[in-house]
Design an enzyme around this catalytic site. Structure first.
Site, PDB file in Angstrom:
ATOM      1  N   THR A  64      -4.613   7.082   1.966  1.00  0.00           N
ATOM      2  CA  THR A  64      -5.057   6.113   0.963  1.00  0.00           C
ATOM      3  C   THR A  64      -6.224   5.308   1.520  1.00  0.00           C
ATOM      4  O   THR A  64      -6.317   5.064   2.729  1.00  0.00           O
ATOM      5  CB  THR A  64      -3.938   5.143   0.538  1.00  0.00           C
TER       6      THR A  64
ATOM      7  N   ASN B  87      -0.003   1.851   7.768  1.00  0.00           N
ATOM      8  CA  ASN B  87      -1.076   1.532   8.713  1.00  0.00           C
ATOM      9  C   ASN B  87      -2.054   0.491   8.176  1.00  0.00           C
ATOM     10  O   ASN B  87      -2.655  -0.247   8.946  1.00  0.00           O
ATOM     11  CB  ASN B  87      -1.836   2.816   9.062  1.00  0.00           C
TER      12      ASN B  87
ATOM     13  N   THR C  95     -11.134  -0.084  18.179  1.00  0.00           N
ATOM     14  CA  THR C  95     -11.279   0.371  16.797  1.00  0.00           C
ATOM     15  C   THR C  95     -12.189  -0.619  16.074  1.00  0.00           C
ATOM     16  O   THR C  95     -12.781  -1.508  16.688  1.00  0.00           O
ATOM     17  CB  THR C  95      -9.918   0.432  16.083  1.00  0.00           C
TER      18      THR C  95
ATOM     19  N   TYR D  94      -1.807 -14.203  11.566  1.00  0.00           N
ATOM     20  CA  TYR D  94      -1.656 -12.779  11.892  1.00  0.00           C
ATOM     21  C   TYR D  94      -0.259 -12.528  12.442  1.00  0.00           C
ATOM     22  O   TYR D  94       0.412 -11.565  12.051  1.00  0.00           O
ATOM     23  CB  TYR D  94      -2.722 -12.369  12.901  1.00  0.00           C
TER      24      TYR D  94
ATOM     25  N   ASP E  62      -5.400  -0.681  -3.215  1.00  0.00           N
ATOM     26  CA  ASP E  62      -5.378  -1.879  -2.394  1.00  0.00           C
ATOM     27  C   ASP E  62      -3.901  -2.226  -2.248  1.00  0.00           C
ATOM     28  O   ASP E  62      -3.214  -2.466  -3.254  1.00  0.00           O
ATOM     29  CB  ASP E  62      -6.143  -3.006  -3.087  1.00  0.00           C
TER      30      ASP E  62
ATOM     31  N   LYS F 157       2.845 -10.018  11.192  1.00  0.00           N
ATOM     32  CA  LYS F 157       3.397  -8.963  12.057  1.00  0.00           C
ATOM     33  C   LYS F 157       4.845  -9.235  12.451  1.00  0.00           C
ATOM     34  O   LYS F 157       5.663  -8.314  12.508  1.00  0.00           O
ATOM     35  CB  LYS F 157       2.513  -8.799  13.302  1.00  0.00           C
TER      36      LYS F 157
ATOM     37  N   SER G 296       2.413  -1.791  13.892  1.00  0.00           N
ATOM     38  CA  SER G 296       2.508  -3.231  14.089  1.00  0.00           C
ATOM     39  C   SER G 296       1.482  -3.620  15.148  1.00  0.00           C
ATOM     40  O   SER G 296       0.325  -3.201  15.078  1.00  0.00           O
ATOM     41  CB  SER G 296       3.932  -3.613  14.489  1.00  0.00           C
TER      42      SER G 296
END
Length: 258
Positions: A31, A77, A177, A142, A50, A146, A128
């Protein structure tokens, strides 16, 4: 050959996992939010969603199972980082962070469960973070997302084990990343926090903080974990994550024991 469903394949871990899986002749349903953002991947199936749109998440998951039949592994993810001291973050940023990282993951898992039960099992993998077990100033919202998803997934593992569904939490440390350079969001800096522990995140966005982890290696470890029985509850990736998680858990135990 297995069939995988991965949210957020346009970049980061999702992209690297999809690339490796396709190279090994697996079927991959992915996706993305933006059309064209995964055109470099020859995906078996592509959905546009979304993950903050919860009804659409269920619609897309249902469509993937309907068109592909059995899906062996579902990977939650999609997500991003929102950093800054708690009062530096706007209400809108706070709501979007929780909606994406927490509610989006929860809804993806919930949508997949009826299909996994009907087919007699499968695997759920939640991407995670070290931030799901260890907390640092400057990342409170954040962490909220998590830590929330960690609690959900750990409880869910016990709920779905009788149906042959394995569940794994992946807790990488820093990885090279697009997380820091592209998707990372920072709250509006307040002068009051200049020079305080919360201000370290400003250097992260500017590329002043070294990020050690190799996303190629981490993606390979996640893929490998899907073949391990029973499913590992946790997959901690990177020396920085191992050190931070170990220290955090030891400190928490010491606090509990008084």
């Amino acid at each position: 050959m297995k069939t995988w469903f991965i949210t957020g394949v346009s970049s980061g871990f999702g992209h690297e996992m999809a690339r490796r899986l396709l190279a090994d002749k697996n079927r991959v349903a992915g996706t993305v939010r933006r059309e064209g953002s995964a055109d470099d991947l020859d995906l078996t199936w592509l959905g546009h969603v979304d993950v903050t749109d919860l009804p659409k998440v269920r619609e897309v998951v249902d469509a993937a199972f309907a068109e592909l039949g059995r899906i062996d592994v579902v990977v939650m993810n999609a997500g991003y980082g929102l950093f800054g001291a708690a009062e530096e973050v706007s209400d809108e940023q706070m709501q979007h962070q929780i909606a994406t990282n927490l509610l989006g993951s929860i809804q993806t898992a919930r949508a997949a469960l009826p299909h996994l039960r009907a087919q007699g099992g499968g695997r759920l993998i939640q991407i995670s973070s070290v931030a799901g077990l260890a907390a640092f100033p400057g990342a409170s919202l954040y962490h909220a997302s998590k830590w929330g998803v960690e609690g959900f997934i750990e409880a869910l593992a016990g709920e779905v084990a009788p149906f042959g569904i394995g569940v794994t939490l992946v807790e990488p440390g820093g990885a090279r990343t697009s997380f820091a350079g592209g998707s990372l969001k920072i709250g509006q800096p307040l002068p009051a926090y200049d020079g305080t522990p919360a201000s370290f995140v400003r250097g992260l966005q500017q590329g002043l903080v070294e990020i050690p982890g190799d996303p190629v290696e981490y993606a390979a470890r996640v893929i490998e974990s899907a073949g391990v029985e029973p499913a590992p509850m946790r997959l901690v990736l990177g020396a920085d994550s191992q050190q931070a998680v170990t220290a955090a858990l030891r400190n928490r135990l010491a606090q509990v024991e008084g």
